[in-house]
Design an enzyme around this catalytic site. Structure first.
Site, PDB file in Angstrom:
ATOM      1  N   HIS A   1      -6.872   1.992   1.979  1.00  0.00           N
ATOM      2  CA  HIS A   1      -6.270   2.457   3.141  1.00  0.00           C
ATOM      3  C   HIS A   1      -6.805   3.882   3.337  1.00  0.00           C
ATOM      4  O   HIS A   1      -7.031   4.636   2.282  1.00  0.00           O
ATOM      5  CB  HIS A   1      -4.782   2.939   2.929  1.00  0.00           C
TER       6      HIS A   1
ATOM      7  N   CYS B   1       0.787  -1.245   0.072  1.00  0.00           N
ATOM      8  CA  CYS B   1      -0.066   0.093  -0.115  1.00  0.00           C
ATOM      9  C   CYS B   1       0.849   1.216  -0.009  1.00  0.00           C
ATOM     10  O   CYS B   1       1.862   1.301   0.826  1.00  0.00           O
ATOM     11  CB  CYS B   1      -0.936   0.176   1.275  1.00  0.00           C
TER      12      CYS B   1
ATOM     13  N   HIS C   1      -4.122   0.363   8.076  1.00  0.00           N
ATOM     14  CA  HIS C   1      -4.366   0.093   6.498  1.00  0.00           C
ATOM     15  C   HIS C   1      -6.125  -0.276   6.570  1.00  0.00           C
ATOM     16  O   HIS C   1      -6.810   0.005   5.634  1.00  0.00           O
ATOM     17  CB  HIS C   1      -3.793  -1.022   6.046  1.00  0.00           C
TER      18      HIS C   1
ATOM     19  N   CYS D   1       0.485   3.245   3.420  1.00  0.00           N
ATOM     20  CA  CYS D   1       0.875   2.825   4.917  1.00  0.00           C
ATOM     21  C   CYS D   1       2.163   3.468   5.169  1.00  0.00           C
ATOM     22  O   CYS D   1       3.266   3.530   4.402  1.00  0.00           O
ATOM     23  CB  CYS D   1       0.918   1.134   4.739  1.00  0.00           C
TER      24      CYS D   1
ATOM     25  N   GLN E   1      -9.023  13.647   0.673  1.00  0.00           N
ATOM     26  CA  GLN E   1      -8.274  14.322  -0.106  1.00  0.00           C
ATOM     27  C   GLN E   1      -8.518  15.971   0.068  1.00  0.00           C
ATOM     28  O   GLN E   1      -9.793  16.314   0.683  1.00  0.00           O
ATOM     29  CB  GLN E   1      -8.442  14.161  -1.708  1.00  0.00           C
TER      30      GLN E   1
ATOM     31  N   HIS F   1      -8.557   7.189   3.508  1.00  0.00           N
ATOM     32  CA  HIS F   1      -7.948   8.613   3.428  1.00  0.00           C
ATOM     33  C   HIS F   1      -9.068   9.545   2.546  1.00  0.00           C
ATOM     34  O   HIS F   1      -9.628   9.105   2.068  1.00  0.00           O
ATOM     35  CB  HIS F   1      -6.864   8.467   2.292  1.00  0.00           C
TER      36      HIS F   1
ATOM     37  N   HIS G   1     -21.479  17.271   3.172  1.00  0.00           N
ATOM     38  CA  HIS G   1     -22.490  16.161   2.389  1.00  0.00           C
ATOM     39  C   HIS G   1     -21.905  14.735   2.221  1.00  0.00           C
ATOM     40  O   HIS G   1     -20.755  14.694   2.322  1.00  0.00           O
ATOM     41  CB  HIS G   1     -22.417  16.775   1.053  1.00  0.00           C
TER      42      HIS G   1
ATOM     43  N   SER H   1      -8.871   4.412  -5.105  1.00  0.00           N
ATOM     44  CA  SER H   1      -8.195   3.309  -5.695  1.00  0.00           C
ATOM     45  C   SER H   1      -7.452   2.725  -4.768  1.00  0.00           C
ATOM     46  O   SER H   1      -6.585   1.709  -4.905  1.00  0.00           O
ATOM     47  CB  SER H   1      -7.156   3.720  -6.792  1.00  0.00           C
TER      48      SER H   1
ATOM     49  N   ASN I   1     -13.369  10.081  -1.235  1.00  0.00           N
ATOM     50  CA  ASN I   1     -13.912   9.268  -1.784  1.00  0.00           C
ATOM     51  C   ASN I   1     -13.777   7.665  -1.175  1.00  0.00           C
ATOM     52  O   ASN I   1     -12.669   7.443  -0.968  1.00  0.00           O
ATOM     53  CB  ASN I   1     -13.359   9.015  -3.319  1.00  0.00           C
TER      54      ASN I   1
HETATM   55  O1  LIG Z   1      -7.144  11.110  -7.019  1.00  0.00           O
HETATM   56  P1  LIG Z   1      -7.826   9.786  -7.193  1.00  0.00           P
HETATM   57  O2  LIG Z   1      -8.411   9.304  -5.711  1.00  0.00           O
HETATM   58  O3  LIG Z   1      -7.043   8.845  -7.573  1.00  0.00           O
HETATM   59  O4  LIG Z   1      -9.205   9.780  -7.882  1.00  0.00           O
HETATM   60  C1  LIG Z   1     -10.672   9.834  -7.639  1.00  0.00           C
HETATM   61  O5  LIG Z   1     -10.791  11.078  -7.013  1.00  0.00           O
HETATM   62  C2  LIG Z   1     -10.784  12.253  -8.072  1.00  0.00           C
HETATM   63  C3  LIG Z   1     -11.470  13.466  -7.253  1.00  0.00           C
HETATM   64  O6  LIG Z   1     -12.694  13.292  -6.895  1.00  0.00           O
HETATM   65  C4  LIG Z   1     -11.469  12.056  -9.220  1.00  0.00           C
HETATM   66  O7  LIG Z   1     -11.134  13.015 -10.238  1.00  0.00           O
HETATM   67  C5  LIG Z   1     -11.215  10.577 -10.037  1.00  0.00           C
HETATM   68  O8  LIG Z   1     -12.026  10.276 -11.295  1.00  0.00           O
HETATM   69  C6  LIG Z   1     -11.285   9.708  -8.774  1.00  0.00           C
HETATM   70  O9  LIG Z   1     -10.693   8.214  -9.754  1.00  0.00           O
END
Ligand SMILES: O=P(O)(O)O[C@H]1O[C@H](CO)[C@@H](O)[C@H](O)[C@H]1O
Ligand SMILES: O=P(O)(O)O[C@H]1O[C@H](CO)[C@@H](O)[C@H](O)[C@H]1O
Lengths: 350, 350
Positions: free
Chosen positions: B167, B52, B116, B55, B171, B169, B301, B164, B156
């Site tokens: 783990h 990962c 993880h 990690c 953004q 997390h 949200h 993807s 996400n």
């Molecule tokens: O940056 P990551 O996590 O690989 O990417 C993910 O989040 C992003 C922000 O919402 C999106 O633009 C990508 O399509 C999604 O796969």
């Protein structure tokens, strides 16, 4: 300081149809993908599937039997999101937070062909012409129902686009109100006409035909292009060259020009990743509220989810939901890739 | 003629935050599903995964080594959609159709914990408090960069939401411009304040606390509810009770109240279909452009894709893309289902 390079630098582009921006990150196409892969439905389907509720002669979920149809076939959606019943309702005009209104409508399913495995790119042009005549008839019939003011024709193709049956078909949702996206578009088309005395999409198309950077296919009557402000990696729009507000304005030549460009565009899509290319498509045109709507110009959107291959799609998630749509490849590059695809379907070349 | 029954009849609801409508089809929850099923990532993950890239102690794609961190850990996104470089640019003000502007920004990744396999619902409240303190620090640090006017914090979760790496997390994308959805929200919040002299979300929350139909969780400082105009089947919003424009306004008690409600809400989500519940979540709050922004009210949200089970999601496709968002279950029913979930995580009950 470096000068702005639209092919390399992160930037935002403006969509004048809905008055919104999209974030473009050209450099990001290079990032590796470790996320979810889509299933590819490989293997060939039979021409007739006894278990398919859309095949001719089969029984549907509600017990009705499909006729043994030979061309496009239309029926009422058995699980419609809208209902035809008129509902008594008094609006509470003072309410800001709890505004709700009953909505009447009719939902139909349009089977494109009796053949279970015949998608648009593989159909003969005459078969697609027949679908267009069916759309015209539905636009007229549904549009003339007194409480119907908008007729939304669309197709969800592929299981990744929520399509639950591979038998080629589209849908029509006709309703009293202008749906949100259509109302937004209409407001912007109207404001442009009022300001400039000309049609936004007609003027845009003229510029695109001069620049030739985003054109995928052009024939005498229609153009398929990747809009400057496209959101989806391989999003396209088909626009009529003549100023037509609705599908029923087509001449016979235009019907055939539209059928041809639909076939060619969907062939290029299939060829791009050598797969039956998923998308949602839909026609935007004048509402059926009895007004003239000169601000409208007939056009059809294609929103395909795939990004890099038959199995890797673009996720419109976190940032896109909270912030704004984001794309990783420029519309110009996408247009070039699509344009360079063969006009022969890959299956016929194998 | 029957009278309108909001629990049974198709209707549209109005979202005052973005000035858009949603189509609600309560009766449609009954339709059978024959479409795509999502994969469920079952089986338990290890606490540490040598492969990962999030990690502690592991090497990332760009060759950097993660420290052996013990709490939340922040680093610059190795494949950022935005870049920090300043780009020279002259706007062509006459252009209607080809408006583009370079966009500067900073993208960061926030690992929630060194473990993880430790998602929010399973973390101790102190661990979540630590994430909130990290978000506060990032909002302040990024917000004080001269060219940064907006800081978007989001997560996400789950491969179905484009994540993807399992783990845990989130953004942060910080940038010069207000993203489209934030600008829309701000315009509506501002118009409401100008008209009524009060805060839209404060007034809304008061009404919801009286009605008690859509409240999922309430504590001294925060409320989690299904908004009247929710689009996603189990969409929720967390709103602060006090008028706070941004996360850095929280008292210590509010940090702990927010951590608690985050834990409780995500436990209820996991319990609903007994799965690690996927979603995109994100915080909406005042921009960092140096203005006071009294129109803003801190809120978060949650947009989860699942509709009926761990494997059947709602597809926002054809009609939704061309027309408007559509939902098959009323927000009131969703709120009731969520509210009735246990506060104990299903894994601890097995
Ligand atoms: O940056 P990551 O996590 O690989 O990417 C993910 O989040 C992003 C922000 O919402 C999106 O633009 C990508 O399509 C999604 O796969
Ligand atoms: O009616 P269908 O094809 O079963 O359903 C599909 O298309 C509809 C219209 O775009 C969507 O609301 C559904 O989420 C999708 O699964």
């Amino acid at each position: 300081m470096r000068n702005f390079d639209i092919n390399e630098d992160p930037h935002r582009r403006y969509n004048p149809l809905i008055n919104e921006w999209v974030l473009v990150s050209p450099h990001r196409a290079k990032r590796p993908w470790q996320g979810q892969n889509e299933k590819v439905t490989s293997g060939s389907l039979p021409e007739y599937d006894p278990k398919c509720y859309l095949c001719p002669g089969n029984v549907r979920a509600n017990g009705e039997v499909n006729p043994s149809y030979e061309n496009a076939f239309v029926f009422e959606n058995d699980f419609a999101a809208l209902k035809q019943e008129e509902i008594a309702f008094e609006e509470n005009k003072k309410d800001t937070f709890f505004k709700a209104k009953p909505e009447r409508g009719i939902s139909r399913v349009v089977c494109f062909s009796p053949k279970h495995n015949l998608t648009l790119p593989e159909m003969p042009v005459e078969g697609i012409e027949n679908i267009i005549y069916t759309w015209q008839k539905e636009y007229t019939d549904l549009g003339s129902v007194d409480y119907i003011n908008h007729v939304q024709i669309f197709e969800n193709k592929g299981s990744v686009m929520g399509c639950s049956n591979p038998h080629p078909h589209g849908q029509i949702w006709a309703q009293s109100s202008l749906p949100t996206e259509v109302a937004k578009t209409q407001n912007n088309l109207k404001a442009y006409l009022d300001k400039n005395g000309s049609n936004l999409l007609q003027d845009y198309l003229k510029e695109e035909l001069k620049l030739k950077e985003r054109i995928v296919i052009e024939n005498d009557h229609f153009v398929a292009l990747v809009p400057f402000w496209a959101i989806w990696p391989y999003e396209t729009m088909i626009i009529s060259k003549r100023h037509l507000t609705k599908i029923t304005d087509f001449t016979e030549d235009e019907v055939s020009g539209f059928a041809t460009i639909l076939k060619q565009l969907t062939i290029k899509y299939d060829n791009l990743f050598e797969t039956s290319f998923p998308y949602s498509s839909g026609i935007h045109q004048a509402p059926t509220d009895g007004e003239e709507h000169l601000e409208w110009q007939f056009h059809m959107h294609f929103y395909p989810p795939l990004l890099r291959s038959a199995t890797v799609k673009k996720f419109m998630v976190g940032y896109e939901m909270m912030g704004e749509s984001q794309r990783d490849i420029t519309p110009e590059k996408s247009a070039e890739f699509l344009k360079n695809q063969s006009e022969l379907h890959y299956k016929t070349r194998l």
